[in-house]
Design an enzyme around this catalytic site. Structure first.
Site, PDB file in Angstrom:
ATOM      1  N   ASN A  40    -121.539 -63.533 -45.627  1.00  0.00           N
ATOM      2  CA  ASN A  40    -120.326 -63.607 -46.448  1.00  0.00           C
ATOM      3  C   ASN A  40    -119.214 -64.166 -45.563  1.00  0.00           C
ATOM      4  OD1 ASN A  40    -118.049 -63.178 -47.983  1.00  0.00           O
ATOM      5  ND2 ASN A  40    -118.100 -60.942 -47.829  1.00  0.00           N
ATOM      6  N   LYS A  60    -116.264 -64.958 -46.323  1.00  0.00           N
ATOM      7  CA  LYS A  60    -114.913 -64.576 -46.775  1.00  0.00           C
ATOM      8  C   LYS A  60    -114.014 -65.814 -46.796  1.00  0.00           C
ATOM      9  CE  LYS A  60    -115.760 -60.070 -44.858  1.00  0.00           C
ATOM     10  NZ  LYS A  60    -115.239 -58.753 -44.621  1.00  0.00           N
ATOM     11  N   HIS A 101    -117.513 -56.633 -54.195  1.00  0.00           N
ATOM     12  CA  HIS A 101    -117.233 -56.450 -52.767  1.00  0.00           C
ATOM     13  C   HIS A 101    -115.996 -55.561 -52.638  1.00  0.00           C
ATOM     14  CE1 HIS A 101    -116.029 -57.227 -48.643  1.00  0.00           C
ATOM     15  NE2 HIS A 101    -117.262 -57.645 -48.429  1.00  0.00           N
ATOM     16  N   GLU A 147    -113.495 -55.615 -50.820  1.00  0.00           N
ATOM     17  CA  GLU A 147    -112.197 -56.310 -50.738  1.00  0.00           C
ATOM     18  C   GLU A 147    -111.732 -56.729 -52.126  1.00  0.00           C
ATOM     19  OE1 GLU A 147    -113.302 -59.145 -47.685  1.00  0.00           O
ATOM     20  OE2 GLU A 147    -113.455 -57.471 -46.272  1.00  0.00           O
ATOM     21  N   GLU A 160    -122.247 -51.066 -48.625  1.00  0.00           N
ATOM     22  CA  GLU A 160    -121.273 -51.449 -47.609  1.00  0.00           C
ATOM     23  C   GLU A 160    -120.195 -50.372 -47.505  1.00  0.00           C
ATOM     24  OE1 GLU A 160    -121.221 -55.904 -46.820  1.00  0.00           O
ATOM     25  OE2 GLU A 160    -119.892 -55.570 -48.511  1.00  0.00           O
ATOM     26  N   GLY A 186    -115.716 -54.932 -41.162  1.00  0.00           N
ATOM     27  CA  GLY A 186    -114.749 -55.627 -40.316  1.00  0.00           C
ATOM     28  C   GLY A 186    -114.087 -54.730 -39.285  1.00  0.00           C
ATOM     29  N   SER A 203    -120.200 -54.403 -40.264  1.00  0.00           N
ATOM     30  CA  SER A 203    -120.266 -54.613 -38.816  1.00  0.00           C
ATOM     31  C   SER A 203    -121.698 -54.719 -38.282  1.00  0.00           C
ATOM     32  CB  SER A 203    -119.479 -53.528 -38.074  1.00  0.00           C
ATOM     33  OG  SER A 203    -118.120 -53.571 -38.452  1.00  0.00           O
TER      34      SER A 203
HETATM   35  C1  PEP Z   1    -118.645 -57.826 -45.504  1.00  0.00           C
HETATM   36  O1  PEP Z   1    -117.487 -58.121 -45.684  1.00  0.00           O
HETATM   37  O2  PEP Z   1    -119.457 -57.934 -46.453  1.00  0.00           O
HETATM   38  C2  PEP Z   1    -119.049 -57.350 -44.179  1.00  0.00           C
HETATM   39  C3  PEP Z   1    -120.161 -56.678 -44.087  1.00  0.00           C
HETATM   40  O3  PEP Z   1    -118.215 -57.642 -43.144  1.00  0.00           O
HETATM   41  P1  PEP Z   1    -118.468 -57.315 -41.574  1.00  0.00           P
HETATM   42  O4  PEP Z   1    -119.884 -57.669 -41.250  1.00  0.00           O
HETATM   43  O5  PEP Z   1    -117.484 -58.196 -40.847  1.00  0.00           O
HETATM   44  O6  PEP Z   1    -118.189 -55.869 -41.388  1.00  0.00           O
END
Ligand code: PEP
Length: 249
Positions: A9, A11, A94, A96, A166, A172, A211
């Site tokens: 992803n 973003k 997601h 966000e 997630e 992040g 992460s």
């Molecule tokens: C995401 O935004 O789907 C995600 C998993 O981000 P990150 O790997 O940076 O934590």
């Protein structure tokens, strides 16, 4: 047998130039990978990614999708448009999108349905905040988020979908759920689906996101109910992303 999937992803990151380098590395390495690989670039770069990935076997996904088919919805992108640019997957829900753009469980379920009806494979993202985890409500939050979709489209719809767990506190932040923490939630998700249809549950791919890095991917992907990953930050660096894909082999 569930084939592992690793999806990047991106973003709101990228430029034509940076994308070209990243996409060509991924396309070149794809034949070495045993898992399914997907990338989800920002909308304007889907055409670029479609061309760069043609024939590589790497799938394309969108980061969101409108719940509407067409019409006066300024700024929105329909599932049919995404299909024209070669998308196979669309992320829905997601965290966000939920937190920053007010997407409710209801809207997420509508997006899931619109994506699937048009022929995309929705990747339904679910996850709890730190506050919710600390309050002991992780499983009830995940159950509620998943139920909203199940009630709208029925369990059979999950036969042509992917779920991504997630935890919001891991996205992040550099903090990753431990393999055991992630496995517990994945198992609960599969059990919720199994209560409705065992066959659908046993084939459902449930990705972990939050992460994921080259250093922790193998342990996470080694858990019984973890079928790959949704990768944010580490998906922007070819070496890291490809190492994570290799961990899923
Ligand atoms: C995401 O935004 O789907 C995600 C998993 O981000 P990150 O790997 O940076 O934590």
């Amino acid at each position: 047998m569930r084939r592992k999937l690793v999806a990047g992803n991106w973003k709101m990151h990228g430029t034509l130039q940076k994308n070209a380098v990243l996409l060509s590395r991924i396309a070149a390495e794809a034949p070495r990978l045993n898992c399914e690989v997907a990338v989800c670039p920002p909308y304007p770069y889907l055409g670029q990614a479609q061309l760069a990935l043609a024939g590589s076997g790497v799938a394309l996904g969108a980061q969101s999708v409108s719940e509407h088919a067409s019409g006066a919805f300024t700024g929105e992108i329909s599932a049919a448009m995404l299909l024209e640019f070669g998308c196979h997957y669309a992320l829905v829900g997601h965290s966000e999108r939920r937190a920053l753009f007010g997407e409710t469980d209801y809207v997420v379920a509508a997006k899931f349905e619109a994506a699937q009806m048009a022929g995309l494979v929705p990747v339904l993202c679910v996850g709890e905040t730190l506050q919710e985890r600390e309050a002991g409500s992780t499983i009830s939050v995940i159950t509620r988020q998943l139920s909203a979709v199940l009630e709208r489209v029925g369990v059979q719809a999950l036969a042509k979908a992917v779920v991504a767990y997630e935890p919001v506190w891991a996205i992040g932040t550099g903090v990753t759920a431990s393999p055991a923490q992630a496995q517990d939630v994945h198992e609960a998700i599969r059990a919720q689906v199994a209560a409705l249809d065992i066959g659908v549950a046993s084939e459902l791919r449930i990705l972990y996101g939050g992460s994921v890095k080259p250093e922790n991917a193998k342990q996470l992907f080694g858990q019984r109910d973890i079928d790959g990953g949704l990768i944010g930050g580490a998906a922007l660096m070819a070496d890291d992303f490809l190492t994570i894909c290799l961990a899923a082999n």
